[in-house]
Write a protein that holds these residues in place. Structure first.
Motif, PDB file in Angstrom:
ATOM      1  N   ALA A  68       0.815  -1.266   0.143  1.00 34.92           N
ATOM      2  CA  ALA A  68      -0.169   0.222  -0.056  1.00 34.92           C
ATOM      3  C   ALA A  68       0.788   1.257   0.001  1.00 34.92           C
ATOM      4  O   ALA A  68       0.273   2.495  -0.319  1.00 34.92           O
ATOM      5  N   GLN A  69       2.265   1.022   0.281  1.00 33.01           N
ATOM      6  CA  GLN A  69       2.959   2.296   0.427  1.00 33.01           C
ATOM      7  C   GLN A  69       3.771   2.512  -0.774  1.00 33.01           C
ATOM      8  O   GLN A  69       4.921   3.225  -0.681  1.00 33.01           O
ATOM      9  N   ILE A  70       3.720   1.844  -1.886  1.00 33.61           N
ATOM     10  CA  ILE A  70       4.502   1.838  -2.936  1.00 33.61           C
ATOM     11  C   ILE A  70       4.646   3.143  -3.586  1.00 33.61           C
ATOM     12  O   ILE A  70       5.441   3.561  -4.173  1.00 33.61           O
ATOM     13  N   GLY A  71       3.601   4.026  -3.353  1.00 33.04           N
ATOM     14  CA  GLY A  71       3.526   5.271  -4.002  1.00 33.04           C
ATOM     15  C   GLY A  71       4.407   6.435  -3.266  1.00 33.04           C
ATOM     16  O   GLY A  71       4.505   7.559  -3.967  1.00 33.04           O
TER      17      GLY A  71
ATOM     18  N   LEU B  17       8.904   4.122  -4.190  1.00 32.62           N
ATOM     19  CA  LEU B  17       8.887   4.191  -5.629  1.00 32.62           C
ATOM     20  C   LEU B  17      10.388   4.300  -6.278  1.00 32.62           C
ATOM     21  O   LEU B  17      10.852   3.638  -7.135  1.00 32.62           O
ATOM     22  N   GLY B  18      11.115   5.203  -5.673  1.00 32.01           N
ATOM     23  CA  GLY B  18      12.720   5.270  -6.182  1.00 32.01           C
ATOM     24  C   GLY B  18      13.239   3.995  -6.135  1.00 32.01           C
ATOM     25  O   GLY B  18      13.995   3.685  -7.063  1.00 32.01           O
ATOM     26  N   ALA B  19      13.204   3.382  -4.940  1.00 33.75           N
ATOM     27  CA  ALA B  19      13.957   1.927  -4.733  1.00 33.75           C
ATOM     28  C   ALA B  19      13.455   0.818  -5.982  1.00 33.75           C
ATOM     29  O   ALA B  19      14.345   0.283  -6.225  1.00 33.75           O
ATOM     30  N   VAL B  20      12.234   0.942  -6.168  1.00 35.89           N
ATOM     31  CA  VAL B  20      11.627   0.117  -7.131  1.00 35.89           C
ATOM     32  C   VAL B  20      12.212   0.796  -8.657  1.00 35.89           C
ATOM     33  O   VAL B  20      12.724  -0.237  -9.544  1.00 35.89           O
TER      34      VAL B  20
END
Lengths: 172, 124
Positions: free
Chosen positions: A127-130, A135-138
């Motif tokens: 839920a905290q991917i945004g 997001l930068g890590a991904v």
């Protein structure tokens, strides 16, 4: 407050404002006013992104869309000749065609949204991917190749814009 | 950071927006209400630097403005990508530096192309 949480109140207010400004975009007679209302709509949608925990998307939406793309829209409007006498004539035939096309569009949208209620929306992944950090890590690990390709795309757009917009030395 | 990020963290920004908007609206309304208004025909006339205006303002712009704007958008998108990198700078380390510099290097090619073509120079 009336059985709703603050998030629900914010969602309601933002949705109302977004729809209201969206309608103003369509209904205002002056194209410049339409663009300014579109900026307001974008701000409301950025608020929705914040409520969805998509903070990076919200910032991008404000900086790129409300900031830069809308400037482009304004310039496009200014590039056109908007004198009264050069306005395209709106005949009855074109109005009828527009009404039929718009009605069909509405029909398709209502039809496709009809089954949306039982889609069983559920949350996938984190839920905290945004958040900007996650997001930068991904982005810089799993999606590195698309990220680097994006620079090629930007380069192509840059060269294309210069090629089209710039007069060559010998050209009259 | 990370898990403590919630939409409510943006409440100060919302408050700032409300205060800024409220200030603008209040000052504009107040100056409109309080200021004296002496309207004459000459005062309400439109003029261009003291010269009587002719024609109307709905003239098509030069495409050069559009070229500047579109180049601005492209570099704007580039800068946006540096934002998640800056937040993750320490975790990504030297690999991240190489990744982002190769990204910027490709865009610098476009920048030099822009300079070589004199895309933002204002000759007629």
């Amino acid at each position: 407050m009336l059985g709703y949480t603050i998030t629900q109140w914010l969602f309601g207010i933002l949705s109302f404002l977004a729809i209201m400004f969206g309608l103003m975009v369509v209904f205002s007679r002056n194209p410049v006013n339409s663009v300014l209302y579109l900026v307001m709509t974008f701000f409301c949608i950025a608020g929705h992104y914040l409520l969805l925990n998509a903070q990076f998307l919200a910032i991008v939406h404000i900086v790129v869309y409300a900031g830069a793309i809308m400037v482009l829209f304004l310039f496009v409007i200014m590039l056109m000749n908007l004198n009264e006498d050069t306005e395209p004539q709106r005949t009855w035939l074109s109005k009828i065609i527009a009404a039929v096309a718009g009605g069909l569009m509405l029909f398709v949208m209502v039809g496709s949204l009809k089954g949306a209620g039982d889609m069983g929306l559920q949350q996938y992944g984190n839920a905290q991917i945004g958040f900007v950090k996650n997001l930068g890590a991904v982005l810089f690990k799993d999606f590195l190749f698309p990220f680097e390709i994006a620079s090629v795309l930007l380069l192509a757009a840059m060269v294309g814009a210069i090629m089209i917009g710039k007069k060559e030395a010998g050209e009259s | 950071m990370g898990s403590t990020n919630t939409p409510t963290d943006y409440l100060p920004i919302v408050l700032m927006f409300i205060v800024a908007l409220g200030f603008v609206v209040t000052t504009m309304v107040a100056s409109h209400m309080l200021g004296p208004k002496r309207k004459t025909k000459i005062k309400l006339d439109s003029f261009e630097c003291g010269i009587e205006s002719h024609g109307n303002a709905r003239l098509p712009f030069s495409i050069k403005y559009f070229l500047v704007a579109i180049l601005f958008v492209l570099f704007d998108v580039e800068v946006i990508f540096m934002y998640p990198w800056a937040v993750n700078y320490k975790e990504l380390g030297i690999v991240g530096v190489i990744e982002v510099f190769s990204f910027i290097a490709l865009l610098l090619v476009g920048f030099y192309y822009m300079l070589a073509k004199k895309a933002v120079q204002w000759e007629d």
